[in-house]
Design an enzyme around this catalytic site. Sequence first.
Site: not given
Length: 297
Positions: A218, A228-229, A246, A272, A288
């Site tokens: 991902y 961010f990731d 999540i 979040y 994502f």
Amino acid sequence: MKRMKFVLLLAAALVCAPAVAKDKTKKKNNKKAVAPVEVVDTVSADVFSFHIGRANTNGLQQYLVQRMGVDAAYMDAFMEGFKAGKLSEDDKRMKARLAGMEIRQQVEEQIMPNVSKQMNDSVDLLNKDEFVRGFSAGVMGTEVPGVSMDSTQILVQKQMEYYKKAKYVETIKKNEDFLKENGKKKDVVTTASGLQYKIITKGTGEIPTATQRVKVNYRGTLIDGTEFDSSYKRNEPTTFACNQVIKGWTEALTMMPVGSKWELYIPQELAYGERDNGQIPPYSTLVFEVELLEIVK
């Protein structure tokens, strides 16, 4: 107020040290007979009592100054209290007064600034006088007509939520507008929960259940493209149970056949929410790219 206790010296350690040294000598020189150690009473019990008392004050003044906030210039006042032994009514009143002064300092220097920061980083929204008045009423148990303490707690919680949302009102609107426009695209599907997704590669494998573990690759970004990731950058897929992530991920994964690659647009309610998650600001919509590699069995 919680105070640390001043730890007294162990007199036994002072007394036993020479005996231990003598015992070691005896072991090294075990070929010769050694006369028994003579125990000598060098001072009277009164003299010993004075000196053991004196020895136990080592570090006390530093403790009083650093841990208990006693001004070194007022050690004579400390000794007045020490000699008195018991608290008089005036002493009890003074002790309570000093506790009040210490708590007031904490209110002004720690509690109020922390509350203000939770609501707004740049503007102090609190009225200091009213905060102190409310704090005083709570300490004294003063009743507020028509408002119980439970009602006060509910009021505070709701208003804190309002102030926190007001702080991010532009972020919330920007993310909501993004989802509104994105949902109009013909290749984007919007579910009943508000989750949006676009199929990049249609898989033909098994669809996992919420409790099954899956292996995925991902990449996650904010709506402005800030990454961010990414498991791709780590060159290592990630494994987890579908219900351990999540809500937006759980919903998507339990609709994806193995071999699928989807782009997810997850509203903050399914991500979040109001939490500040490091690189992810509160109330952020998350984008994502998710590739479902396999169900781990």
